[in-house]
Design an enzyme around this catalytic site. Structure first.
Site, PDB file in Angstrom:
ATOM      1  N   ASP A   1      -6.742   2.439   4.756  1.00 57.59           N
ATOM      2  CA  ASP A   1      -5.579   3.046   5.226  1.00 57.59           C
ATOM      3  C   ASP A   1      -5.472   4.439   4.880  1.00 57.59           C
ATOM      4  OD1 ASP A   1      -5.040   0.279   4.908  1.00 57.59           O
ATOM      5  OD2 ASP A   1      -3.043   0.334   4.363  1.00 57.59           O
TER       6      ASP A   1
ATOM      7  N   ASP B   1       5.304  -0.337  -2.698  1.00 56.16           N
ATOM      8  CA  ASP B   1       4.549   0.882  -3.308  1.00 56.16           C
ATOM      9  C   ASP B   1       5.240   2.228  -2.546  1.00 56.16           C
ATOM     10  OD1 ASP B   1       2.838   0.285  -5.243  1.00 56.16           O
ATOM     11  OD2 ASP B   1       1.058   0.103  -3.877  1.00 56.16           O
TER      12      ASP B   1
ATOM     13  N   SER C   1      -7.232  -6.900   0.451  1.00 48.19           N
ATOM     14  CA  SER C   1      -6.945  -5.591   0.204  1.00 48.19           C
ATOM     15  C   SER C   1      -6.817  -5.657  -1.507  1.00 48.19           C
ATOM     16  CB  SER C   1      -5.456  -5.365   0.589  1.00 48.19           C
ATOM     17  OG  SER C   1      -4.863  -4.145  -0.005  1.00 48.19           O
TER      18      SER C   1
ATOM     19  N   ARG D   1       1.518   3.653 -10.139  1.00 51.65           N
ATOM     20  CA  ARG D   1       2.140   4.709  -9.043  1.00 51.65           C
ATOM     21  C   ARG D   1       2.895   5.757  -9.575  1.00 51.65           C
ATOM     22  NH1 ARG D   1      -1.499   2.598  -7.034  1.00 51.65           N
ATOM     23  NH2 ARG D   1      -1.339   1.004  -5.274  1.00 51.65           N
TER      24      ARG D   1
END
Length: 403
Positions: free
Chosen positions: A17, A126, A178, A97
């Site tokens: 990504d 996210d 992923s 995060r």
């Protein structure tokens, strides 16, 4: 596209990504892009990440070592609160995060950038976690979320774009998992995991052996805590990052910490995830056990009632919110007496507390003993029971009168 953007800082991992996003940002905005990679404990060849970022079009690649900060300021506070989402998830991605986004904001300010970007999709959590942090720390930054504005809306299209622009990616059509890794956990989603009936392939797991293949002989360890934080294993003092790394090794070798669950995303849909959290599983087990002798009963009840709300705030991305600060202060206040040592037996996927001690222990053998004692008058229990049964007695009399 926004015409007033002069420089962008991208949260970059070198995966599919963000590699595509880096090239796409350069082509669409025609401004310098700084690729920022955060080391939160994932296994990575950082020289390759740096080289790939530069080759893909970055003006600069910045790699920040956030391992100690991540564990000290995010993981440990959450584990002091015994945070767990929907009864199972130990928040490995959720906790990483805010530390990444905070560093990204810092770099944007240092580099004179006026925009930040991330690789989170428009379906996931996210995007919320990154952007709530950006807005809480520097609302003047422009936020670019490519997944919400481009037409590369599938993994297949991303791989085609990568091939077209000669961008090497670690994901193939044969195994399109992923994954997200840090010192607390590794998560897997996508591919065959999108069908919640399919069992994960054993070859997918990275941090742990299967419980079936774990040693038949238990491993015993002693964990020392101070103020609710682990500070030593078997008498050896360790830094926060080293502590979690050691627990990961011990847990992984004994098949501890695997989780397969369907969770409720903040955006509204359900999502299937498979997690490995060996060290975190041991840490939470030991911490809760030590609290059984060091926390007052009523304090524990109130604290435990707040855990779902705390975990929800972490999961949903509100780490830097005022309500989170309030809850953290409350949780930490309850941890002042959580000092002592827990002995654990690790065996074939299980973490079993087998001993605990503390100089501040509220467990007193002289009161709890079944042998003769001089501190407890057993006949007092009769009045205690009758007083607690008073409302039940009145209710029974009323019901009997009706009949």
């Amino acid at each position: 596209m926004a015409a007033n953007i002069n420089k962008i800082v991208l949260a970059y991992s070198g995966g599919l990504d963000t590699s595509v996003i880096l090239k796409w940002l350069r082509e669409e905005y025609q401004v310098p892009v700084v690729a920022f990679a955060a080391d939160v404990g994932q296994e990575e060849d950082w020289d390759k990440v740096r080289a790939k970022g530069m080759a893909t079009g970055a003006e600069k690649v910045i790699i920040s070592d956030l391992r100690e900060e991540f564990v000290r300021d995010y993981v440990f506070p959450a584990f002091r609160a015994n945070a767990i989402y929907e009864g199972s998830y130990l928040l490995g991605t959720s906790l990483a995060r805010p530390v990444i986004a905070r560093e990204q904001v810092r770099i944007a300010e240092a580099e004179g950038a006026d925009a930040v970007s991330h690789g989170a999709t428009g379906k996931g959590n996210d995007q919320v976690r990154f952007e709530l942090t950006y807005l809480a720390l520097n609302p003047k930054l422009t936020i670019i979320a490519p997944w919400r504005i481009w037409d590369l809306n599938s993994r297949t299209k991303l791989m085609a774009y990568a091939e077209q622009h000669s961008i090497p990616v670690p994901v193939t059509k044969a195994k399109p998992y992923s994954s997200d890794e840090n010192l607390l956990h590794i998560s897997f989603e996508g591919g065959i995991l999108e069908d919640p009936w399919n069992e994960p392939e054993e070859s997918m797991f990275k941090l742990s052996v299967s419980p079936e293949k774990a040693p038949d002989v238990p491993t015993y360890i002693e964990m020392e805590f101070a103020g609710g934080n682990p500070v030593a294993i078997n008498g050896e003092k360790l830094s926060p990052a080293a502590m979690l790394a050691r627990l990961n090794t011990l847990g992984g070798a004994n098949g501890i910490g695997r989780l397969d669950m369907v969770e409720n995303r903040f955006v509204g849909m359900k999502s299937r995830g498979v997690y490995e959290t060996p060290g975190g599983t041991i840490l939470r087990c030991a911490h809760r056990d030590l609290e059984t002798i060091t926390l007052d009963r009523e304090v524990m009840k109130i604290r435990d009632s707040l855990i779902p709300r705390y975990a929800e705030l972490v999961y949903n991305g509100f780490w830097f919110s005022p309500e989170m600060k309030l809850l953290q202060r409350t949780m930490d206040n309850a941890q002042e007496t959580v000092n002592g040592t827990v002995r654990l037996k690790l065996i074939k996927g299980n973490c079993i507390p087998v001993g605990r001690k503390s100089e501040q222990s509220l467990y007193q053998e002289s009161f709890a003993t079944f042998e003769e004692d001089q501190v407890y008058t057993q006949s007092d229990a009769g009045g205690f029971i009758r007083l607690n049964a008073l409302r039940l007695t009145i209710q029974a009399l009323v019901e009997k009168k009706k009949k």
